[in-house]
Design an enzyme around this catalytic site. Sequence first.
Site, PDB file in Angstrom:
ATOM      1  N   ASP A   1      45.670  49.917  28.515  1.00 35.63           N
ATOM      2  CA  ASP A   1      45.073  49.794  27.177  1.00 35.63           C
ATOM      3  C   ASP A   1      43.607  50.236  27.138  1.00 35.63           C
ATOM      4  OD1 ASP A   1      47.466  48.882  26.211  1.00 35.63           O
ATOM      5  OD2 ASP A   1      46.909  46.766  26.181  1.00 35.63           O
TER       6      ASP A   1
ATOM      7  N   ARG B   1      45.623  47.668  13.368  1.00 36.53           N
ATOM      8  CA  ARG B   1      46.608  46.791  14.025  1.00 36.53           C
ATOM      9  C   ARG B   1      45.929  45.937  15.074  1.00 36.53           C
ATOM     10  NH1 ARG B   1      51.797  49.580  16.265  1.00 36.53           N
ATOM     11  NH2 ARG B   1      52.010  47.407  16.821  1.00 36.53           N
TER      12      ARG B   1
ATOM     13  N   ARG C   1      59.727  52.332  26.109  1.00 40.00           N
ATOM     14  CA  ARG C   1      59.524  50.886  26.017  1.00 40.00           C
ATOM     15  C   ARG C   1      60.811  50.091  25.764  1.00 40.00           C
ATOM     16  NH1 ARG C   1      54.161  49.675  22.622  1.00 40.00           N
ATOM     17  NH2 ARG C   1      54.162  47.811  23.895  1.00 40.00           N
TER      18      ARG C   1
ATOM     19  N   CYS D   1      58.543  54.270  20.928  1.00 45.40           N
ATOM     20  CA  CYS D   1      57.340  54.326  20.104  1.00 45.40           C
ATOM     21  C   CYS D   1      56.436  55.440  20.634  1.00 45.40           C
ATOM     22  CB  CYS D   1      56.621  52.991  20.073  1.00 45.40           C
ATOM     23  SG  CYS D   1      55.626  52.664  21.502  1.00 45.40           S
TER      24      CYS D   1
ATOM     25  N   LYS E   1      44.457  39.924  20.336  1.00 44.61           N
ATOM     26  CA  LYS E   1      45.729  40.233  19.656  1.00 44.61           C
ATOM     27  C   LYS E   1      46.922  39.950  20.570  1.00 44.61           C
ATOM     28  CE  LYS E   1      47.216  44.630  19.704  1.00 44.61           C
ATOM     29  NZ  LYS E   1      48.558  44.949  20.203  1.00 44.61           N
ATOM     30  N   ASN E   2      46.847  40.457  21.806  1.00 45.11           N
ATOM     31  CA  ASN E   2      48.019  40.376  22.682  1.00 45.11           C
ATOM     32  C   ASN E   2      48.249  38.982  23.250  1.00 45.11           C
ATOM     33  OD1 ASN E   2      48.545  42.980  22.106  1.00 45.11           O
ATOM     34  ND2 ASN E   2      47.858  43.821  24.074  1.00 45.11           N
TER      35      ASN E   2
HETATM   36  N1  EPU Z   1      59.574  48.019  30.590  1.00 44.98           N
HETATM   37  C1  EPU Z   1      60.897  48.288  30.879  1.00 44.98           C
HETATM   38  N2  EPU Z   1      61.830  47.349  30.521  1.00 44.98           N
HETATM   39  C2  EPU Z   1      61.500  46.195  29.893  1.00 44.98           C
HETATM   40  C3  EPU Z   1      60.150  45.927  29.611  1.00 44.98           C
HETATM   41  C4  EPU Z   1      59.207  46.867  29.974  1.00 44.98           C
HETATM   42  O1  EPU Z   1      61.227  49.327  31.444  1.00 44.98           O
HETATM   43  O2  EPU Z   1      62.406  45.402  29.596  1.00 44.98           O
HETATM   44  C5  EPU Z   1      58.551  49.006  30.971  1.00 44.98           C
HETATM   45  C6  EPU Z   1      57.828  49.609  29.754  1.00 44.98           C
HETATM   46  O3  EPU Z   1      58.551  50.670  29.192  1.00 44.98           O
HETATM   47  C7  EPU Z   1      56.516  50.020  30.369  1.00 44.98           C
HETATM   48  C8  EPU Z   1      56.268  48.934  31.421  1.00 44.98           C
HETATM   49  O4  EPU Z   1      57.522  48.336  31.683  1.00 44.98           O
HETATM   50  O5  EPU Z   1      56.650  51.265  30.978  1.00 44.98           O
HETATM   51  C9  EPU Z   1      55.288  47.848  31.020  1.00 44.98           C
HETATM   52  O6  EPU Z   1      55.626  47.344  29.741  1.00 44.98           O
HETATM   53  P1  EPU Z   1      55.320  45.860  29.301  1.00 44.98           P
HETATM   54  O7  EPU Z   1      56.600  45.169  29.007  1.00 44.98           O
HETATM   55  O8  EPU Z   1      54.394  45.218  30.270  1.00 44.98           O
HETATM   56  O9  EPU Z   1      54.535  46.102  27.917  1.00 44.98           O
HETATM   57  P2  EPU Z   1      54.664  45.280  26.591  1.00 44.98           P
HETATM   58  O10 EPU Z   1      54.851  43.851  26.852  1.00 44.98           O
HETATM   59  O11 EPU Z   1      55.621  45.964  25.674  1.00 44.98           O
HETATM   60  C10 EPU Z   1      52.106  44.733  26.441  1.00 44.98           C
HETATM   61  C11 EPU Z   1      51.014  44.948  25.433  1.00 44.98           C
HETATM   62  C12 EPU Z   1      50.652  46.424  25.400  1.00 44.98           C
HETATM   63  C13 EPU Z   1      50.199  46.833  26.795  1.00 44.98           C
HETATM   64  C14 EPU Z   1      51.296  46.531  27.827  1.00 44.98           C
HETATM   65  C15 EPU Z   1      50.885  46.819  29.236  1.00 44.98           C
HETATM   66  C16 EPU Z   1      51.429  43.211  23.821  1.00 44.98           C
HETATM   67  C17 EPU Z   1      51.839  42.823  22.449  1.00 44.98           C
HETATM   68  N3  EPU Z   1      51.468  44.505  24.125  1.00 44.98           N
HETATM   69  O12 EPU Z   1      53.205  45.518  25.985  1.00 44.98           O
HETATM   70  O13 EPU Z   1      49.568  46.545  24.492  1.00 44.98           O
HETATM   71  O14 EPU Z   1      49.894  48.207  26.815  1.00 44.98           O
HETATM   72  O15 EPU Z   1      51.659  45.134  27.723  1.00 44.98           O
HETATM   73  O16 EPU Z   1      49.759  46.104  29.590  1.00 44.98           O
HETATM   74  O17 EPU Z   1      51.038  42.366  24.615  1.00 44.98           O
HETATM   75  C18 EPU Z   1      48.168  47.636  22.955  1.00 44.98           C
HETATM   76  O18 EPU Z   1      47.623  46.538  22.751  1.00 44.98           O
HETATM   77  O19 EPU Z   1      47.693  48.732  22.543  1.00 44.98           O
HETATM   78  C19 EPU Z   1      49.415  47.671  23.723  1.00 44.98           C
HETATM   79  C20 EPU Z   1      50.249  48.703  23.701  1.00 44.98           C
END
Ligand code: EPU
Length: 417
Positions: free
Chosen positions: A304, A396, A121, A116, A22-23
Amino acid sequence: MNKIVIHGGNPLNGTVQVSGAKNSALPLLCATLLTGGDHHLSNIPQLRDIRTVFELLKTLGAEVDCSGDSAVINADRVESIEAPYDLVKTMRASVLVLGPLLARYGHARVSLPGGCAIGARPIDLHLKGLAAMGAEISLDHGYVEARVERLKGATIYFDMPTVGGTENLMMAATLAEGTTVLENAACEPEIIDLATALNGMGAQISGAGTDTITIEGVDALRPMNHRVMADRIEAGTFMVAAAMTRGNVLVKDADPVCLEAVISKLREAGAQVDLCEDGIRVKGAEEILPIQIKTSPHPGFPTDMQAQFMAMLTLANGTSVIAENVFENRFMHVCELQRLGSNIRIDGKQALVEGVDMLLGAPVMATDLRASASLVLAGLAADNTTEVSRIYHLDRGYERLEEKLLALGADIQRVAI
Ligand code: EPU
C-alpha cells in the site's frame, strides 16, 4: 464528479494529524455483527468505504448511529444474512461479514467480489478455512453460500499470508466450538487491532501480530468499546510527501512500530526521519537517493506504500528498482506518472525507475486508491499544474487529503467538473 488541481513546487511544512485506519475500521465494523448490544467505536475515518460498510450493516438489519468520528452499532436484530453484489462490488472488504454472520447465525450469503484494478484477489483461502471449520460452502448465482450448525475449531494453514482471510477466520473462530490455530497468518498491525477489540468483547485470542494465532472459541461475546488505531498508510503517505517536496512535517500519531520498513526506506533515500513523542517528523533532503524496494506482507515493505514511493523515486538521483510481490497488477500508476515526465520501465514484477531532474504537471487519471495518492504526491513536486481526475478512488481511503495538504502549504484544491 470532482478533480484535484495542484500547482506544484511548494515544500510541505507543519504538523498533520493522522486519521483512524480505514483497513482497521472496516473489519472492526464487520465484527459488530458477532453479537447484539451497543458497540461503541471511535476514531473512525470519514471515508467512502466506511459509508459503504455502514450501508452494508444497515442492509443486514443493524442500527448505525454516527456522530463525527464515533459510531454506535447495534446488531440485535439482524434480518438478512446476505451481502449483496451492489455493495460488495464497490468495496471488497464487504466479504468480511462472512465470518461473523456464519459464526453467529450458521448461515451467510456473500456476493463473490470478482477481480479488481490491482489484481485477481480471490477469497479461496477464506473459504478453505471456513470449510476446514465445518462449513458447507457452495456457489450460487455469483454468491458464496455458507452453512454450518456451529463452526468447529481447526488448525488452518494459509498458503500465503492474507490480511482479510486472517481477519475473517479470526472473527469466525471466536464463537466456534474448540480451538482454532491459524498458521502462516498475516501479521499486519490491523490484525492486532482487531484481536484487541475482539478480546475486549470476551474472545480468547493469542498470538495476533505473529504468524500463529490461537483462538479458543467461547459461547457468547459482549459488545465492543474500541478506538480505531491510527492509519499507518495515511501516515506513510504524508511522510513521503514531506520527503519528496523537501519539506519538514510532523506526522502526528504516526506509530513507528507499524512503519519500520517505511522509515528505513525513507532514510535510505536520504530523508531525515525523527521519532518524536507525538509522532514522526520527516525532513526532506535536497537530493533523493535511488533505492530498492520489495513489497511483502508485514513486517515487509507494504504494497500500500509502493505507488507513493515510486512517485518520490521518479525524482531520485539514479535508478531505483521496485518489485511488487503482493498483487500482480499494481503498477497502474506507472503510465500516469509517465505523463508527468517520469522515466519508468516495467519488467514483469519489477519497475525500474530512472530518476529525472523534474516532473512537469499534466492531467492524470487515478486508477485505484494508492495510485491516486501517488499522483497527488507527484503533482505536489511537479512544476506547473497537475489535475488528478477520478478522485473518488482517493475518497475511499484518505480523509480530507486536500485540506490536510493545504494546511501544510500545498497549493491544492478540489474542483467540481
Ligand atoms: N489471496 C489469495 N487468496 C485469498 C486471499 C488473498 O490468493 O483467499 C492473495 C491476494 O490475491 C493477494 C495476496 O493474497 O495477492 C494478499 O491479499 P490479502 O488477502 O492480504 O489482501 P486483502 O485482505 O484483500 C488488505 C488491504 C489492502 C492491502 C492488502 C495487503 C483491507 C481492507 N485491504 O487486502 O489494502 O493492500 O491487505 O496488505 O484491509 C488499500 O488499502 O489500498 C488496499 C488495497
